[in-house]
Motif scaffolding. Structure first.
Motif, PDB file in Angstrom:
ATOM      1  N   PHE A   1       1.244  -1.480  -0.761  1.00  0.00           N
ATOM      2  CA  PHE A   1       0.260  -0.187  -0.490  1.00  0.00           C
ATOM      3  C   PHE A   1       0.982   1.223  -0.123  1.00  0.00           C
ATOM      4  O   PHE A   1       2.027   1.415   0.300  1.00  0.00           O
ATOM      5  CB  PHE A   1      -1.236   0.249   0.962  1.00  0.00           C
ATOM      6  CG  PHE A   1      -1.904  -1.023   1.482  1.00  0.00           C
ATOM      7  CD1 PHE A   1      -2.326  -2.007   0.213  1.00  0.00           C
ATOM      8  CD2 PHE A   1      -1.755  -1.318   2.677  1.00  0.00           C
ATOM      9  CE1 PHE A   1      -3.260  -2.858   0.506  1.00  0.00           C
ATOM     10  CE2 PHE A   1      -2.180  -3.012   2.940  1.00  0.00           C
ATOM     11  CZ  PHE A   1      -2.902  -3.622   1.919  1.00  0.00           C
ATOM     12  N   PRO A   2       0.711   2.481  -0.335  1.00  0.00           N
ATOM     13  CA  PRO A   2       1.255   3.927  -0.197  1.00  0.00           C
ATOM     14  C   PRO A   2       1.581   4.139   1.443  1.00  0.00           C
ATOM     15  O   PRO A   2       2.212   5.349   0.780  1.00  0.00           O
ATOM     16  CB  PRO A   2       0.136   4.345  -1.275  1.00  0.00           C
ATOM     17  CG  PRO A   2      -0.687   3.774  -1.518  1.00  0.00           C
ATOM     18  CD  PRO A   2      -1.167   2.201  -1.167  1.00  0.00           C
ATOM     19  N   SER A   3       0.257   4.052   1.839  1.00  0.00           N
ATOM     20  CA  SER A   3       0.323   3.946   2.903  1.00  0.00           C
ATOM     21  C   SER A   3       1.310   4.003   4.837  1.00  0.00           C
ATOM     22  O   SER A   3       2.094   3.118   3.872  1.00  0.00           O
ATOM     23  CB  SER A   3      -1.378   3.992   3.973  1.00  0.00           C
ATOM     24  OG  SER A   3      -1.298   2.622   3.718  1.00  0.00           O
ATOM     25  N   LEU A   4       2.025   4.809   5.325  1.00  0.00           N
ATOM     26  CA  LEU A   4       2.921   4.543   6.157  1.00  0.00           C
ATOM     27  C   LEU A   4       2.778   3.071   6.686  1.00  0.00           C
ATOM     28  O   LEU A   4       1.346   3.227   7.222  1.00  0.00           O
ATOM     29  CB  LEU A   4       3.839   6.145   6.030  1.00  0.00           C
ATOM     30  CG  LEU A   4       4.356   6.519   6.199  1.00  0.00           C
ATOM     31  CD1 LEU A   4       5.123   7.794   6.711  1.00  0.00           C
ATOM     32  CD2 LEU A   4       6.150   6.259   5.382  1.00  0.00           C
ATOM     33  N   LEU A   5       3.983   2.985   7.438  1.00  0.00           N
ATOM     34  CA  LEU A   5       3.521   1.211   7.620  1.00  0.00           C
ATOM     35  C   LEU A   5       4.136   1.338   9.076  1.00  0.00           C
ATOM     36  O   LEU A   5       5.200   1.925   8.984  1.00  0.00           O
ATOM     37  CB  LEU A   5       4.092   0.355   7.753  1.00  0.00           C
ATOM     38  CG  LEU A   5       3.995  -1.085   8.788  1.00  0.00           C
ATOM     39  CD1 LEU A   5       2.966  -1.533   8.444  1.00  0.00           C
ATOM     40  CD2 LEU A   5       4.231  -2.279   7.855  1.00  0.00           C
ATOM     41  N   VAL A   6       3.591   1.657  10.034  1.00  0.00           N
ATOM     42  CA  VAL A   6       4.036   2.354  11.186  1.00  0.00           C
ATOM     43  C   VAL A   6       4.006   1.347  12.846  1.00  0.00           C
ATOM     44  O   VAL A   6       2.785   1.046  12.614  1.00  0.00           O
ATOM     45  CB  VAL A   6       3.617   3.961  12.243  1.00  0.00           C
ATOM     46  CG1 VAL A   6       4.146   4.786  10.937  1.00  0.00           C
ATOM     47  CG2 VAL A   6       2.139   4.179  12.293  1.00  0.00           C
ATOM     48  N   THR A   7       4.370   1.640  13.380  1.00  0.00           N
ATOM     49  CA  THR A   7       4.057   1.217  15.151  1.00  0.00           C
ATOM     50  C   THR A   7       3.093   1.611  15.728  1.00  0.00           C
ATOM     51  O   THR A   7       2.822   2.987  15.739  1.00  0.00           O
ATOM     52  CB  THR A   7       5.540   0.351  16.208  1.00  0.00           C
ATOM     53  OG1 THR A   7       6.039   2.125  16.252  1.00  0.00           O
ATOM     54  CG2 THR A   7       6.711  -0.105  15.152  1.00  0.00           C
ATOM     55  N   ASP A   8       2.009   0.715  16.765  1.00  0.00           N
ATOM     56  CA  ASP A   8       1.527   2.219  17.574  1.00  0.00           C
ATOM     57  C   ASP A   8       2.837   2.826  18.259  1.00  0.00           C
ATOM     58  O   ASP A   8       3.803   2.483  19.341  1.00  0.00           O
ATOM     59  CB  ASP A   8       0.559   1.208  19.440  1.00  0.00           C
ATOM     60  CG  ASP A   8      -0.259   1.163  19.239  1.00  0.00           C
ATOM     61  OD1 ASP A   8      -0.612   2.433  18.809  1.00  0.00           O
ATOM     62  OD2 ASP A   8      -0.582  -0.050  20.029  1.00  0.00           O
ATOM     63  N   GLY A   9       1.782   4.181  19.134  1.00  0.00           N
ATOM     64  CA  GLY A   9       2.428   5.284  19.522  1.00  0.00           C
ATOM     65  C   GLY A   9       3.346   6.214  19.188  1.00  0.00           C
ATOM     66  O   GLY A   9       4.565   6.597  19.856  1.00  0.00           O
ATOM     67  N   SER A  10       3.548   6.720  17.313  1.00  0.00           N
ATOM     68  CA  SER A  10       4.720   6.789  16.746  1.00  0.00           C
ATOM     69  C   SER A  10       4.341   8.514  16.617  1.00  0.00           C
ATOM     70  O   SER A  10       4.651   8.499  15.329  1.00  0.00           O
ATOM     71  CB  SER A  10       5.216   6.053  15.611  1.00  0.00           C
ATOM     72  OG  SER A  10       4.033   6.368  14.664  1.00  0.00           O
ATOM     73  N   CYS A  11       2.857   9.111  16.831  1.00  0.00           N
ATOM     74  CA  CYS A  11       3.006  10.037  16.578  1.00  0.00           C
ATOM     75  C   CYS A  11       2.124  10.697  18.459  1.00  0.00           C
ATOM     76  O   CYS A  11       2.515  10.546  19.338  1.00  0.00           O
ATOM     77  CB  CYS A  11       1.474   9.954  15.640  1.00  0.00           C
ATOM     78  SG  CYS A  11       0.187   8.303  15.911  1.00  0.00           S
ATOM     79  N   MET A  12       1.268  11.554  18.386  1.00  0.00           N
ATOM     80  CA  MET A  12       0.225  12.370  19.469  1.00  0.00           C
ATOM     81  C   MET A  12       0.297  11.036  20.480  1.00  0.00           C
ATOM     82  O   MET A  12       0.167  11.233  21.074  1.00  0.00           O
ATOM     83  CB  MET A  12      -0.349  13.303  18.821  1.00  0.00           C
ATOM     84  CG  MET A  12      -1.560  14.231  19.928  1.00  0.00           C
ATOM     85  SD  MET A  12      -2.841  15.366  19.371  1.00  0.00           S
ATOM     86  CE  MET A  12      -3.436  15.482  21.281  1.00  0.00           C
TER      87      MET A  12
END
Length: 662
Positions: A346-357
């Motif tokens: 997918f073109p969306s970014l794959l991230v872990t939990d807790g990686s933003c606000m």
């Protein structure tokens, strides 16, 4: 006399700009070999030795780890009281903003270096961003320190100053005066220059944890408030200092993340100099996630940095900052991290939990909307700011392709309204075909019972997350607001989001704007997804808490969509309570009636978010500088057209008819 930064150097010395360093030319002072050696073996970012013309300035040992500025930090001062190296009297003009005239000595990537060669120098050799220290011989007796009105010649503040003059007749309410006083008291100085604001400045807080640090995401509303006020110095300093921190090597358990990673926060510390005598130096100590709860890298920090860089240029007119070689390289390093090829389909970014606000476990791992909306915004910012040349044309092409693919992906698969939910309810599963309708194999039983009665007939929203066999139907406010601001959603979808917020005002706003997400995780769901997190209990903190800092983003979205009355209604609600409640970080309960049980008071981005909202409502024309309209060229770009085989079948043309752009 305040200590000032004589030399600002990274962890590795570099002569990339070929500046003169001899003592006969006093434009930039040499680094001593001892100081360089100390920098190389330290993980922290050393600013200076707190010296003025070779004399150590002692810093009281009882001084706090960071110094908060007084309200008059917007001026610089000229000191003319130090002896020169040869015994003569010498005046020093210390320009308070970092490298204010650096454009004369640093040009864009295009005019000097190619992409590959310069990035190699930047990573391996370091890049020094040095504040200007202009020395000149003074005749006669030593003069006392005098204040000067300073305005960067490269910065045009006409946008904001003119607007402020027009509004001079308006009587400033006491709550706004208090907010500005609190915001200025939260400013952190580094070597005499403002570089950011602390997360919270609660005098009654005995255990500040990391709330006494400058967070990149937290500083954004503060930066916008200062920019709209016509005070761009602190924002420029912040952008350049955090850029320097980007080049540091980061290591957690013998593993180093990508080179373009921006820190979540930094702290100004004072450490004693070798040799004692009570002298200290100031250093920047960044946190890239190695000290954070859960040890999660801050994915959104670099995205916010790019967004703020564009906002600085738009409001001040100082586009020279974007053109600097080090800034251009910083943008490319962040984008290289985000655009790196991987296993994802997918073109969306794959991230872990807790990686933003939402920086604690809340079940947002995967492809959360907040990250995608900020990613899309950062890509659009970069598309405007990247210097196009032979070395960057491939990057620009990758940005365009990703923007097109990401906007299609979010608009097609994240959007839900009554019609879409009914379609999902009738989905067939286990489809094995390139023409499958249920591409992610979503089971209809995933539709939560609360959603059936909650979704209004008019309006809709972008869901919180999408993965194979999983749709997170929670409403996440920040992601939806930034989808409006950046035009990630279509005009019809953006209007639908505001319609939903208005229809569900009692759920999403109630007594205090705005819910960070809706609904809260409760009972067994809370225990499984959060791990029984005692801070994220139902309707508290990230789990359905009400966050006043979201007010400025809501205001910006409303102004863009021609609905300022919604923003005024929300601001009026906040204005009734924020000052009385001492500017809390967040509120608890379903209706936002209680101050959060662990909420810090005098939270800076609560204060700054309120001020930014007020200024945007007073000057709605400024909102156009911070938002984006639909880019119709992106709708025509499709990577499938580049395929030389006939195996791929693009579904864009069929789907485009279902997603109107107007």
């Amino acid at each position: 006399m305040k200590p000032y930064c004589r030399v600002l150097t990274s962890c590795r010395n570099s002569s990339i700009f070929k500046f003169p360093s001899s003592k006969s030319n006093h434009f930039i002072a040499d680094n001593s070999s001892k100081f360089q050696s100390k920098l190389i073996h330290s993980r922290r970012f050393h600013c200076c030795s707190a010296q003025i013309l070779g004399k150590k300035c002692g810093i009281n040992s009882n001084r706090r780890a960071f110094r908060l500025s007084d309200p008059n930090w917007g001026q610089i001062r000229v000191y003319r009281s130090c002896s020169g190296a040869h015994g003569g009297r010498r005046g020093v003009l210390v320009i308070s903003n970092v490298a204010s005239d650096f454009r004369k000595h640093s040009t864009s990537v295009e005019s000097h270096v190619n992409e590959k060669g310069f990035e190699s120098i930047y990573i391996n050799g370091g890049l020094n961003v040095k504040p200007l220290v202009i020395e000149r011989i003074e005749r006669g007796h030593v003069e006392e320190e005098s204040g000067l009105e300073f305005k960067d010649p490269d910065v045009n503040f006409d946008h904001s100053e003119g607007l402020n003059k027009e509004k001079v007749e308006r009587e400033v309410p006491e709550i706004e005066k208090e907010a500005w006083r609190l915001l200025r008291s939260a400013v952190v100085d580094y070597c005499g220059n403002p570089v950011g604001t602390v997360a919270a400045n609660d005098p009654g807080d005995k255990q500040p944890l990391n709330y006494d640090q400058v967070f990149i995401r937290d500083f954004v509303p503060s930066a916008l408030a200062f920019l709209l006020k016509g005070e761009g110095e602190i924002v420029k300093n912040f952008l350049l200092h955090t850029l320097q921190l980007q080049s540091w090597e980061k290591t957690v358990d013998c593993y180093s993340p990508g080179q373009g990673l921006m820190p979540a926060s930094f702290k100004v510390r004072t450490v004693p100099l070798d040799g004692g005598n009570g002298a200290f130096e100031e250093v920047l100590d960044p946190d890239f996630g190695e000290s954070a709860i859960g040890r999660v890298a801050p994915v959104d920090s670099g995205l916010w940095w790019i967004i703020l860089l564009r906002a600085y240029g738009k409001i001040t007119g100082d586009y020279a900052l974007q053109e600097r070689v080090d800034v251009q390289t910083g943008i490319r390093l962040i984008l290289n991290l985000c655009l790196t090829d991987g296993f994802d389909m997918f073109p969306s970014l794959l991230v872990t939990d807790g990686s933003c606000m939402i920086d604690r476990r809340m079940g947002i791992h995967g492809h959360p909307l907040e990250i995608q909306a900020l990613f899309y915004s950062a890509l659009r910012c970069s598309r405007e700011m990247i210097t196009v040349n032979d070395g960057t044309k491939n990057l620009v092409r990758a940005i365009n392709n990703r923007l097109s693919a990401l906007s299609f992906h979010i608009r097609e698969y994240y959007w839900v309204d009554m019609k879409k939910i009914n379609e999902i309810y009738r989905y067939k599963t286990e489809e094995y075909s390139t023409d499958a309708i249920n591409k992610f194999n979503i089971y209809p039983d995933q539709i939560p019972t609360w959603l059936v009665d909650w979704i209004p007939d008019q309006g809709g929203y972008l869901i919180g997350n999408l993965q194979p066999a999983h749709m997170d139907f929670r409403f996440f406010t920040l992601g939806n607001l930034w989808s409006i601001i950046s035009s990630l959603g279509t005009a019809k979808q953006n209007e639908g989001i505001l319609n939903l917020i208005e229809a569900k005002w009692d759920d999403l706003v109630a007594h205090m704007p705005l819910k960070i997400c809706y609904p809260a995780l409760e009972n067994e769901e809370w225990r499984i997804i959060t791990g029984s997190d005692p801070k994220n209990t139902p309707w508290s903190y990230h789990n359905g808490g009400s966050w006043p800092t979201l007010l400025w983003q809501f205001t910006l979205a409303c102004i863009k969509m021609g609905r300022p009355e919604l923003a005024r209604k929300a601001v009026a609600l906040a204005e009734e309570r924020l000052s009385v409640d001492h500017w809390p970080e967040y509120y608890d309960t379903r209706n936002g009636r209680f101050i959060g049980k662990q909420s810090r008071l005098y939270q800076t981005w609560t204060i700054a978010g309120f001020l930014t909202s007020k200024m945007l409502l007073e000057n709605p024309e400024m909102a156009s500088l911070l938002a984006w309209e639909e880019d119709y060229e992106l709708l025509e770009i499709c990577v499938c057209a580049l395929s030389k085989t006939g195996r791929k079948k693009c579904s864009r043309s069929a789907a485009r008819s279902q997603i109107p752009v107007q």
